[in-house]
Design a protein around this motif. Structure first.
Motif, mmCIF file in Angstrom:
data_model
loop_
_atom_site.group_PDB
_atom_site.id
_atom_site.type_symbol
_atom_site.label_atom_id
_atom_site.label_comp_id
_atom_site.label_asym_id
_atom_site.label_seq_id
_atom_site.Cartn_x
_atom_site.Cartn_y
_atom_site.Cartn_z
ATOM 1 N N GLY A 14 0.823 -1.214 0.000
ATOM 2 C CA GLY A 14 0.000 0.000 0.000
ATOM 3 C C GLY A 14 0.852 1.256 0.000
ATOM 4 O O GLY A 14 0.593 2.197 -0.751
ATOM 5 N N THR A 15 1.896 1.245 0.821
ATOM 6 C CA THR A 15 2.778 2.417 0.929
ATOM 7 C C THR A 15 3.451 2.691 -0.416
ATOM 8 O O THR A 15 3.483 3.826 -0.905
ATOM 9 N N GLN A 16 3.990 1.647 -1.037
ATOM 10 C CA GLN A 16 4.684 1.826 -2.316
ATOM 11 C C GLN A 16 3.690 2.183 -3.426
ATOM 12 O O GLN A 16 4.001 2.996 -4.299
ATOM 13 N N ALA A 17 2.499 1.590 -3.355
ATOM 14 C CA ALA A 17 1.506 1.884 -4.390
ATOM 15 C C ALA A 17 1.112 3.360 -4.336
ATOM 16 O O ALA A 17 0.965 4.020 -5.371
ATOM 17 N N THR A 136 -1.305 5.083 5.106
ATOM 18 C CA THR A 136 -0.883 4.305 6.270
ATOM 19 C C THR A 136 0.376 4.913 6.878
ATOM 20 O O THR A 136 1.185 5.538 6.187
ATOM 21 N N TYR A 137 0.512 4.714 8.172
ATOM 22 C CA TYR A 137 1.655 5.226 8.931
ATOM 23 C C TYR A 137 2.130 4.112 9.843
ATOM 24 O O TYR A 137 1.456 3.097 9.993
ATOM 25 N N HIS A 138 3.303 4.350 10.472
ATOM 26 C CA HIS A 138 3.755 3.400 11.485
ATOM 27 C C HIS A 138 4.155 4.216 12.712
ATOM 28 O O HIS A 138 4.824 5.247 12.576
ATOM 29 N N GLN A 139 3.727 3.712 13.884
ATOM 30 C CA GLN A 139 3.981 4.471 15.114
ATOM 31 C C GLN A 139 5.436 4.897 15.241
ATOM 32 O O GLN A 139 5.722 6.018 15.659
ATOM 33 N N LYS A 140 6.376 4.002 14.877
ATOM 34 C CA LYS A 140 7.800 4.345 15.034
ATOM 35 C C LYS A 140 8.467 4.713 13.714
ATOM 36 O O LYS A 140 9.132 5.730 13.602
ATOM 37 N N ASN A 141 8.265 3.853 12.693
ATOM 38 C CA ASN A 141 9.040 4.012 11.446
ATOM 39 C C ASN A 141 8.559 5.144 10.546
ATOM 40 O O ASN A 141 9.322 5.653 9.739
ATOM 41 N N ASN A 142 7.265 5.490 10.670
ATOM 42 C CA ASN A 142 6.718 6.491 9.743
ATOM 43 C C ASN A 142 5.533 7.198 10.410
ATOM 44 O O ASN A 142 4.397 7.089 9.972
ATOM 45 N N GLU A 202 11.896 4.774 1.201
ATOM 46 C CA GLU A 202 12.556 5.319 0.000
ATOM 47 C C GLU A 202 13.521 4.302 -0.625
ATOM 48 O O GLU A 202 13.674 4.256 -1.846
ATOM 49 N N GLU A 203 14.154 3.489 0.220
ATOM 50 C CA GLU A 203 15.067 2.463 -0.334
ATOM 51 C C GLU A 203 14.275 1.472 -1.187
ATOM 52 O O GLU A 203 14.698 1.095 -2.282
ATOM 53 N N VAL A 204 13.109 1.061 -0.672
ATOM 54 C CA VAL A 204 12.294 0.089 -1.431
ATOM 55 C C VAL A 204 11.782 0.764 -2.712
ATOM 56 O O VAL A 204 11.798 0.165 -3.792
ATOM 57 N N TYR A 205 11.366 2.020 -2.576
ATOM 58 C CA TYR A 205 10.865 2.746 -3.749
ATOM 59 C C TYR A 205 11.949 2.799 -4.838
ATOM 60 O O TYR A 205 11.671 2.576 -6.020
#
Ligand code: AMP
Length: 214
Positions: A14-17, A136-142, A202-205
């Motif tokens: 979802g994040t990459q999409a 979507t977000y992540h409590q720590k990573n994003n 960003e690395e995955v992107y």
């Protein structure tokens, strides 16, 4: 372009999409977001889907295939799409193939995002979702800029019902049983590209970008 994103729940499809859609102008079709909208709106489809979604089970193929026909036709008119969460079974992949064949089109890429299972469990455990726009977000990573609030549309962020540990375990089991065979299905068609989905967003992107540019 017509692209399919595959991978375990929580791998970052979802994040990459969303990034690909924002930066490359591709139409993102996220079946999970569409179903959650149906649930929010209290439609018949939403009521049927909720029983499966809350348990981490897949919504029956025929329900999904019927829903997708409309969205695929619409996106086709806009020149292509990025599928996030569809197909999720070989049956759905065959229905997509038939849809493409009827329209004389082909998939350009199937990108399989791959990361160890422990990593997706951690990602899902801290995930926050905007049920309004799907961000979507992540409590720590994003984390979002403002606690509990979506950066994009200012709606309240929530933890998805199916991100609780028991539903997550079931979703991973369902993935291995029903969705993992899609990797072989598309590998046999020589359109599969595996992407290492570990590291930062960003690395995955960048890895996806290099595949698309090549
Ligand atoms: P997602 O947001 O992609 O994690 O999807 C959330 C839930 O929606 C899944 O666990 C399924 O219950 C349902 N769902 C989404 N896409 C599909 C699909 N293609 N086939 C069946 N069920 C789906």
């Amino acid at each position: 372009m017509r692209i399919v994103l595959l991978g375990m729940p929580g791998v970052g499809k979802g994040t990459q999409a969303r990034l690909l859609s924002l930066r490359k102008g591709l139409v993102q079709i996220a079946t999970g977001d569409l179903l959650r909208q149906e649930v929010e709106n209290g439609t018949e489809l939403g009521k049927t889907a909720k029983q499966y979604m809350d348990q981490g089970e897949l919504v029956p193929d025929q329900v999904i295939i019927q829903m997708m026909e409309k969205y695929l036709d619409e996106a086709e008119r806009k020149g292509g799409y990025l599928l996030d969460g569809f197909p999720r079974t070989v049956e759905q992949a065959k229905a997509l193939d038939e849809h493409l064949e009827r329209n004389g089109k082909k998939l350009d890429y199937v990108l399989a995002l791959v990361t160890p299972e422990e990593e997706v469990v951690t990602r899902l455990a801290g995930r926050l979702t905007c049920l309004n726009c799907g961000a979507t977000y992540h409590q720590k990573n994003n984390p979002p800029k403002t606690f509990g609030t979506c950066d994009v549309c200012s709606s309240r962020l929530q933890t998805r019902a199916d991100d609780d540990p028991e539903a997550v375990r079931n979703r991973l089991r369902v993935y291995l049983e029903k969705s993992a065979p899609l990797v072989d299905y598309y590998r046999a068609k020589s359109i599969l590209r595996e992407i290492d989905a570990s590291g930062t967003i960003e690395e995955v992107y960048d890895r996806i970008q290099s595949v698309l540019e090549a």
